[in-house]
Design a protein around this motif. Structure first.
Motif, PDB file in Angstrom:
ATOM      1  N   PHE B  34      32.006  13.442   5.219  1.00 50.45           N
ATOM      2  CA  PHE B  34      32.814  14.651   5.371  1.00 50.45           C
ATOM      3  C   PHE B  34      31.936  15.871   5.148  1.00 50.45           C
ATOM      4  O   PHE B  34      31.006  15.853   4.345  1.00 50.45           O
ATOM      5  N   LEU B  46      37.762  21.454   3.793  1.00 55.93           N
ATOM      6  CA  LEU B  46      37.259  20.435   4.697  1.00 55.93           C
ATOM      7  C   LEU B  46      37.062  21.030   6.082  1.00 55.93           C
ATOM      8  O   LEU B  46      37.972  21.657   6.634  1.00 55.93           O
ATOM      9  N   ARG B  97      31.887   8.528   1.978  1.00 51.86           N
ATOM     10  CA  ARG B  97      32.996   7.706   1.483  1.00 51.86           C
ATOM     11  C   ARG B  97      32.500   6.299   1.231  1.00 51.86           C
ATOM     12  O   ARG B  97      31.957   5.655   2.127  1.00 51.86           O
ATOM     13  N   ASP B 102      37.997  -2.352  -4.921  1.00 50.99           N
ATOM     14  CA  ASP B 102      38.918  -1.500  -5.677  1.00 50.99           C
ATOM     15  C   ASP B 102      38.471  -0.045  -5.636  1.00 50.99           C
ATOM     16  O   ASP B 102      38.748   0.715  -6.562  1.00 50.99           O
ATOM     17  N   GLU B 103      37.784   0.313  -4.612  1.00 49.14           N
ATOM     18  CA  GLU B 103      37.241   1.667  -4.574  1.00 49.14           C
ATOM     19  C   GLU B 103      37.399   2.295  -3.199  1.00 49.14           C
ATOM     20  O   GLU B 103      37.226   1.643  -2.172  1.00 49.14           O
ATOM     21  N   ASP B 104      37.767   3.537  -3.211  1.00 47.51           N
ATOM     22  CA  ASP B 104      37.785   4.362  -2.000  1.00 47.51           C
ATOM     23  C   ASP B 104      37.506   5.774  -2.476  1.00 47.51           C
ATOM     24  O   ASP B 104      38.422   6.559  -2.699  1.00 47.51           O
ATOM     25  N   THR B 105      36.251   6.068  -2.668  1.00 50.14           N
ATOM     26  CA  THR B 105      35.850   7.305  -3.347  1.00 50.14           C
ATOM     27  C   THR B 105      34.860   8.081  -2.508  1.00 50.14           C
ATOM     28  O   THR B 105      34.011   7.500  -1.849  1.00 50.14           O
ATOM     29  N   GLN B 106      34.993   9.394  -2.546  1.00 45.23           N
ATOM     30  CA  GLN B 106      34.009  10.261  -1.910  1.00 45.23           C
ATOM     31  C   GLN B 106      33.000  10.711  -2.960  1.00 45.23           C
ATOM     32  O   GLN B 106      33.380  11.215  -4.018  1.00 45.23           O
ATOM     33  N   TYR B 107      31.732  10.561  -2.620  1.00 44.45           N
ATOM     34  CA  TYR B 107      30.657  11.038  -3.477  1.00 44.45           C
ATOM     35  C   TYR B 107      29.971  12.202  -2.766  1.00 44.45           C
ATOM     36  O   TYR B 107      29.678  12.123  -1.572  1.00 44.45           O
ATOM     37  N   PHE B 108      29.751  13.258  -3.510  1.00 46.98           N
ATOM     38  CA  PHE B 108      29.289  14.499  -2.906  1.00 46.98           C
ATOM     39  C   PHE B 108      27.786  14.703  -3.039  1.00 46.98           C
ATOM     40  O   PHE B 108      27.163  14.278  -4.014  1.00 46.98           O
ATOM     41  N   GLY B 109      27.240  15.385  -2.036  1.00 45.78           N
ATOM     42  CA  GLY B 109      25.868  15.820  -2.114  1.00 45.78           C
ATOM     43  C   GLY B 109      25.767  17.074  -2.971  1.00 45.78           C
ATOM     44  O   GLY B 109      26.783  17.641  -3.386  1.00 45.78           O
TER      45      GLY B 109
END
Lengths: 112, 117
Positions: B34, B46, B97, B102-109
């Motif tokens: 994203f 977004l 993403r 058990d995970e659906d997470t966005q990790y950011f730069g």
């Protein structure tokens, strides 16, 4: 024309005290919620998440509470430290949309 | 935790030039990335969803010809700001993403600060 930035809600707490940051969400279809911490000039950092089938989840020094009845989310930080000073955002994942909607953020300031 | 990098971290360019920003997931594969934009003292907005191997999905009001997105591999997405103007100056942040059992997470730069003169 000149753009005017929003004034972030601010919370000031004494070092060592507990802090509670609140967030209201509007979409009842949201099924997953995340708290992020953003320090100045950096990207958001994942803190803790919770699914809509839970009311509470605990991590290291942090607890997230979810009240679906009133669409309210909170982040509790225990024994705050100077490094906790940052802007905290809640984000909601709307079921089926596969994208996050961010809240406006709260600036947490820790006083020595 | 998952690591997402962005390059460059800061760029200054002249009006009318194009700028490319890279977003990489370093320790996991991301079929979805994203791109966000953040103005001072505001929340993240977004801009678009980048899907590996297919066209990006843009949010309402975001010009797809202005902000070109390419997601050519499972670890790399690029955002190109074409014919940049001063109003494009902003903090651009990507996320990747990560999906698991058990995970659906966005990790950011870490973000890219763009300044257009």
């Amino acid at each position: 024309g000149e753009s005017v930035g929003l004034h972030l809600p601010t919370l000031s707490v004494q070092e060592g005290d507990n802090s509670i940051i609140n967030c209201a969400y509007s979409n009842s279809a949201s099924d997953y919620f995340i708290w992020y911490k953003q320090e100045s000039g950096k990207g958001p950092q994942f803190i803790i998440d919770i699914r809509s089938n839970m009311d509470k989840r605990q991590g290291q020094r942090v607890t997230v509470l979810l009240n679906k009845t009133v669409k309210h989310l909170s982040l509790q930080i225990a024994a705050t430290q100077p490094g906790d000073s940052a802007v905290y955002f809640c984000a909601e994942n709307i079921r089926g949309a596969q994208k996050l909607v961010f809240g406006q953020g709260t600036r947490l300031t820790i006083n020595p | 935790g998952a690591v997402v990098s962005q390059h460059p971290s800061r760029v200054i360019c002249k009006s009318g030039t194009s700028v490319k920003i890279e977003c990489r997931s370093l320790d996991f594969q991301a079929t979805t990335m994203f791109w966000y934009r953040q103005f001072p003292k505001q929340s993240l907005m977004l801009m678009a969803t980048s899907n590996e191997g297919s066209k990006a999905t843009y949010e309402q009001g975001v010009e797809k010809d202005k902000f070109l997105i390419n997601h050519a591999s499972l670890t790399l997405s690029t955002l190109t700001v074409t014919s940049a103007h001063p109003e494009d100056s902003s903090f651009y942040i990507c996320s990747a993403r990560r999906l698991g059992k058990d995970e659906d997470t966005q990790y950011f730069g870490p973000g890219t600060r763009l300044t257009v003169l």
